[in-house]
Every structure is written in C-alpha cells, then in structure tokens.
Design an enzyme around this catalytic site. Structure first.
Site, mmCIF file in Angstrom:
data_model
loop_
_atom_site.group_PDB
_atom_site.id
_atom_site.type_symbol
_atom_site.label_atom_id
_atom_site.label_comp_id
_atom_site.label_asym_id
_atom_site.label_seq_id
_atom_site.Cartn_x
_atom_site.Cartn_y
_atom_site.Cartn_z
ATOM 1 N N GLY A 13 0.796 -1.225 0.000
ATOM 2 C CA GLY A 13 0.000 0.000 0.000
ATOM 3 C C GLY A 13 0.827 1.272 0.000
ATOM 4 C CB SER A 14 4.276 2.220 -0.957
ATOM 5 O OG SER A 14 4.381 1.815 -2.294
ATOM 6 C CG ASN A 15 1.409 3.290 -5.746
ATOM 7 O OD1 ASN A 15 1.768 4.325 -6.282
ATOM 8 N ND2 ASN A 15 1.959 2.116 -6.011
ATOM 9 N NE ARG A 66 -11.771 -13.933 -12.011
ATOM 10 C CZ ARG A 66 -10.629 -13.421 -11.572
ATOM 11 N NH1 ARG A 66 -10.513 -12.132 -11.358
ATOM 12 N NH2 ARG A 66 -9.587 -14.184 -11.352
ATOM 13 C CG MET A 94 -1.423 -8.070 -6.465
ATOM 14 S SD MET A 94 -0.760 -6.893 -7.673
ATOM 15 C CE MET A 94 0.441 -7.932 -8.454
ATOM 16 N NE ARG A 95 -10.188 -11.073 -7.014
ATOM 17 C CZ ARG A 95 -10.331 -12.358 -7.246
ATOM 18 N NH1 ARG A 95 -9.392 -13.203 -6.870
ATOM 19 N NH2 ARG A 95 -11.394 -12.830 -7.864
ATOM 20 C CG ASN A 111 -4.033 -0.931 -12.529
ATOM 21 O OD1 ASN A 111 -3.822 -1.186 -11.336
ATOM 22 N ND2 ASN A 111 -3.377 -1.559 -13.494
ATOM 23 C CG HIS A 113 1.521 -2.139 -15.488
ATOM 24 N ND1 HIS A 113 1.323 -3.372 -14.910
ATOM 25 C CD2 HIS A 113 2.524 -2.297 -16.391
ATOM 26 C CE1 HIS A 113 2.166 -4.243 -15.451
ATOM 27 N NE2 HIS A 113 2.896 -3.614 -16.354
ATOM 28 C CG ASP A 149 -1.594 -4.595 -16.571
ATOM 29 O OD1 ASP A 149 -2.187 -4.035 -15.633
ATOM 30 O OD2 ASP A 149 -0.836 -5.563 -16.406
HETATM 31 C C1 GRF Z 1 3.182 -1.163 -7.552
HETATM 32 O O1 GRF Z 1 4.419 -1.334 -8.169
HETATM 33 C C2 GRF Z 1 2.081 -1.042 -8.582
HETATM 34 O O2 GRF Z 1 2.481 -0.447 -9.762
HETATM 35 C C3 GRF Z 1 1.730 -2.492 -8.828
HETATM 36 O O3 GRF Z 1 1.826 -3.103 -7.579
HETATM 37 C C4 GRF Z 1 2.760 -2.395 -6.759
HETATM 38 C C5 GRF Z 1 2.009 -2.032 -5.514
HETATM 39 O O4 GRF Z 1 2.828 -1.427 -4.564
HETATM 40 N N1 GRF Z 1 0.442 -2.593 -9.450
HETATM 41 P P1 GRF Z 1 2.175 -0.798 -3.262
HETATM 42 O O5 GRF Z 1 1.290 -1.879 -2.639
HETATM 43 O O6 GRF Z 1 1.412 0.405 -3.632
HETATM 44 O O7 GRF Z 1 3.363 -0.506 -2.378
#
Ligand code: GRF
Length: 234
Positions: A13-15, A66, A94-95, A111, A113, A149
């Site tokens: 979850g760093s994003n 799903r 991741m889904r 999203n 990527h 993607d």
């Molecule tokens: C990131 O590199 C994003 O681009 C990819 O998964 C990673 C998630 O990182 N889809 P975080 O969980 O946000 O740290």
C-alpha cells in the site's frame, strides 16, 4: 469538488500512502471513503487504520465466483459513499475486475502499472523489463477496461535502466515515480480535466476547458520524462 475515492489494495500500500499524504498536504482534493484489501494482513489496511480511514478486508476466497466477490466490493464501495461522481483506485490490487464491476463504475476505475504499457503488462512488469534488458522503463496510470493493463493511458513516467540490475532495484526506482504520478492523475480527475476519446485521454489545461497541454511546455532541463508534466505539489 472533493473527489470521493475507494482504494483497492493487496499488499504494502505504498501507493495508497502517497495518496493519503497528498490529501493531508492539501495538494490532492480527494477523500478516501474506503480501503478494501482482498488479502488478510495487507499492510495497506494498517496504513488506513493509522489515518482513521474506513477499511474492509474482503477475501476473494470467501466467494463462490469472481462476480460474487466483485458484487460484494461494489456494495461496500457504494455504501461508503463512492457513487458515479467518485473513482475506484486499484493501487497494487492483484486481481482482474469483472465487466459488471467496470459497468457499475464506468470510466471511473484507474490502475497503476510498473512498466511503460503496452510493454511488460502482467504481474512482473519490473522484472520482465529488467530481464529483457530495456534501457528505459517506467510506470503507467490508465483507465481500466476489460483487458488486463490495457485501458486508455492517463500519464506515464520514464526511468533509466542499468545493464544487469534486477527487477527489485529497477522496481524501487519506478515506485518513487508511481508515488508522484498516481496522486497527480487523481487530482486531474478531481478537477474534471480528463477527457477520454477512444484510446486517447486528453488533459485539459487548467482554466482553459478546450485546450490540451502544448508540447512547447516541456522544459529543456526535464531529466525524467513524465508526460503530461506533473503540476505544482506533485
Ligand atoms: C506497484 O508497483 C504497482 O504499480 C503495482 O503493484 C505495486 C504495488 O505497490 N500494481 P504498493 O502496494 O502500492 O506498495
């Protein structure tokens, strides 16, 4: 308008954190109404807790299909107050989401990527690019469509790659830019400045509803190529 958002995570979850930080700094005009993780113990949930953001763990393994899992997410997102004026943010989720989910939030799911799409789609974008030996990789923020993607691109950022470095090293360089471009893309959505025209996403220049960013605005000393350029605060 303050943009209501739901953030979907599966891991660190760093994003998500970069979005929280820009909101708290007052740079990003959005409110995270809900964080959903499909993985137990995802650190993203702890980040939400640390900032008093509503959060839910919905395990996809608890659902028979799903579609049933996505229905449960849709319900939780709607209940949180994210409607058709809001945005669903896939931040390391991741889904693949179902067509029904995309229809419920039409053109409102984005999203990030960790590669320059359409190169290196899939779950190992960073290591696939490193192993291939490309000299430039980066990240892409895009609207989500039914293919993985694949949807219309909002912003891309490029980073140099060193010969022989592995996916983790390249990935950490890319991640730093992810943390800048993702909140920026959300701010453009909050400002209603993104127009989807087929595969193309046009960014309206702030204050000029019909104009797009002129190429002449690229500064000669720009070192990392980010396009459209990041604006103040990002
Ligand atoms: C990131 O590199 C994003 O681009 C990819 O998964 C990673 C998630 O990182 N889809 P975080 O969980 O946000 O740290």
């Amino acid at each position: 308008m303050t943009l209501p958002i739901a953030v979907l995570v599966s891991g660190s979850g760093s994003n998500l954190q970069s979005i929280i930080d820009r909101i708290e700094e007052g740079v990003l005009d959005a409110e995270i109404k809900l964080v959903i993780s499909n993985k137990p113990g995802a650190y993203g949930i702890e980040r939400a807790q640390n900032h008093d953001i509503p959060h839910r763990v919905l395990l996809h393994t608890d659902y028979r299909s799903r579609e049933a899992f996505d229905e449960a997410m849709m319900e939780a997102i709607r209940e949180s107050g994210v409607d058709e004026t809001g945005v669903v943010v896939m931040a390391g989720f991741m889904r693949i989401v179902t067509p029904g989910f995309l229809k419920a939030f039409e053109h409102r799911v984005i999203n990030i990527h960790p590669a320059l799409l359409p190169s290196f789609a899939g779950v190992h974008g960073q290591s696939d690019a490193a192993d291939y030996g490309v000299k430039i990789s980066g990240c892409t923020v895009h609207f989500v469509d039914e293919e993985m993607d694949h949807g219309p691109v909002i912003i891309q950022a490029a980073v140099p790659c060193q010969a022989g470095e592995d996916g983790d090293v390249l990935g950490s360089r890319i991640l730093k830019l992810e943390h800048r471009v993702f909140p920026q893309a959300l701010q453009w959505l909050a400002e209603e400045r993104l127009v989807i025209e087929g595969r193309h996403v046009r960014l309206k220049v702030s204050g000029q509803p019909c104009a797009t960013q002129p190429m002449a605005d690229v500064q000669p000393n720009t070192c990392a190529l980010v396009w459209p350029p990041l604006e103040k605060g990002f």
